[in-house]
Enzyme design. Structure first.
Site, PDB file in Angstrom:
ATOM      1  N   SER A 226     -21.276 -48.512 -17.137  1.00 45.02           N
ATOM      2  CA  SER A 226     -22.005 -48.695 -16.211  1.00 45.02           C
ATOM      3  C   SER A 226     -21.480 -49.560 -14.696  1.00 45.02           C
ATOM      4  O   SER A 226     -21.979 -49.200 -13.641  1.00 45.02           O
ATOM      5  CB  SER A 226     -22.196 -50.327 -17.129  1.00 45.02           C
ATOM      6  OG  SER A 226     -20.954 -51.520 -17.635  1.00 45.02           O
ATOM      7  N   ARG A 230     -23.177 -48.101 -11.733  1.00 43.75           N
ATOM      8  CA  ARG A 230     -24.042 -49.348 -11.088  1.00 43.75           C
ATOM      9  C   ARG A 230     -23.846 -48.915 -10.284  1.00 43.75           C
ATOM     10  O   ARG A 230     -24.368 -49.126  -7.910  1.00 43.75           O
ATOM     11  CB  ARG A 230     -23.447 -50.900 -10.779  1.00 43.75           C
ATOM     12  CG  ARG A 230     -23.290 -51.704 -10.591  1.00 43.75           C
ATOM     13  CD  ARG A 230     -22.949 -52.606 -10.918  1.00 43.75           C
ATOM     14  NE  ARG A 230     -23.094 -53.674 -12.477  1.00 43.75           N
ATOM     15  CZ  ARG A 230     -22.170 -53.566 -13.149  1.00 43.75           C
ATOM     16  NH1 ARG A 230     -21.322 -52.913 -13.158  1.00 43.75           N
ATOM     17  NH2 ARG A 230     -21.969 -53.595 -14.529  1.00 43.75           N
ATOM     18  N   ASN A 234     -26.568 -48.276  -6.208  1.00 46.58           N
ATOM     19  CA  ASN A 234     -26.927 -49.021  -5.093  1.00 46.58           C
ATOM     20  C   ASN A 234     -26.657 -48.171  -4.048  1.00 46.58           C
ATOM     21  O   ASN A 234     -27.714 -48.387  -2.983  1.00 46.58           O
ATOM     22  CB  ASN A 234     -25.887 -50.013  -5.331  1.00 46.58           C
ATOM     23  CG  ASN A 234     -26.651 -51.674  -5.970  1.00 46.58           C
ATOM     24  OD1 ASN A 234     -26.852 -51.805  -5.910  1.00 46.58           O
ATOM     25  ND2 ASN A 234     -25.876 -50.727  -7.638  1.00 46.58           N
TER      26      ASN A 234
END
Length: 291
Positions: A226, A230, A234
């Site tokens: 994660s 993440r 983005n």
């Protein structure tokens, strides 16, 4: 440079400069057939894919190292020129960063470890600098390298999942190291096998070990995944939007790219902050002795 169509343009900008080994007998995109195993730069996405796991994204490595060195240089220069009198702009900025990170560590990390604050400062500044490259016009640096004979050049290391996953796996290694160091092997294994479900009944406790191991194992492995995805997701999305904007007419580019760049400043700062804070939180959890 990227081809005649919008699809070619997008694919070109999303392709890393890749160095790897192609096997003997391999037919390259220019029609050349290799007579022996050859380490070379990939000519296109297919060759990069065929190079396999051991291929190196030269642009990601190069920009990551350069920006890391830039961070060290700026902070070392500020430290050497630090004065107790009226500070300069660089000293003010460095002191602000150090105080900000130090306060974040004090509020979040509950153990005693001299490594955490310098690690957090390095992560925040390094990731921010890598993210900041996303604000440079998408064609500027690739065009300069193209003129120098380099066909592919991705200048935002955090849009490469290999970079973000490499950083998150380094954090994961520290989590495992400090978990074992603080809690001992038995304490660490106990966390994985005796939580979240526990029982005073020895037989039931044994029966629950596989369930606990599955739940805690998934939770543990999810941390680096994660953390990496993440940041990658983005920044990759932000870079893709800049590329799509670059396909528009010139007058429309300015109308859309400036507002998006202003908003993206928040994104690149926030993602660096999140990566730093999650690292601090995970390492704080690793230092918590359950005994």
């Amino acid at each position: 440079m990227a081809g005649a169509t919008a699809s070619d343009y997008i694919k070109h900008h999303l392709q890393n400069l890749t160095y790897g080994k192609l096997p003997a007998g391999y037919e390259r995109t220019d029609g050349t057939v290799l007579t022996q195993d050859t380490w070379t730069m990939a000519h296109g996405a297919q060759e990069a894919s065929d190079m396999g796991f051991m291929a190196i994204h030269v642009d990601t490595m190069g920009w990551s190292i350069f920006l890391g060195a830039l961070f060290l240089f700026l902070f070392r220069m500020a430290a050497k020129k630090a004065t107790s009198g009226v500070p300069g702009g660089l000293q003010n900025f460095v002191e602000l960063m150090v105080e900000f990170v130090d306060q974040s560590v004090k509020e979040t990390f509950h153990g005693r470890n001299k490594v955490i604050a310098p690690l957090a400062l390095t992560i925040f500044c390094w990731v921010f600098l890598m993210n900041f490259m996303d604000l440079i016009p998408v064609d500027f640096l690739p065009q300069l390298f193209h003129m120098a004979g380099v066909e592919y050049m991705k200048v935002v290391p955090t849009t490469d999942v290999n970079a973000t996953l490499g950083m998150s796996l380094s954090v994961f290694a520290l989590i495992i190291f400090y978990s074992v160091k603080v809690k001992g092997v038995g304490g660490f294994l106990g966390e994985l096998t005796l939580h979240p479900f526990s029982s005073s009944n020895i037989f039931l406790k044994i029966l629950l070990i596989p369930v606990n191991l599955l739940l805690e194992g998934v939770s543990l492995l999810a941390k680096p995944v994660s953390l990496a995805l993440r940041l990658f997701g983005n920044l990759y999305a932000g870079e893709l939007i800049f590329i799509l904007i670059a396909l528009l007419p010139f007058w429309a580019q300015w109308a859309l790219s400036v507002p998006w760049a202003i908003f993206h400043i928040l994104i690149i700062t926030l993602q660096a902050f999140i990566f730093m804070m999650l690292t601090i939180v995970y390492l704080s959890m690793a230092h918590e002795d359950s005994h």
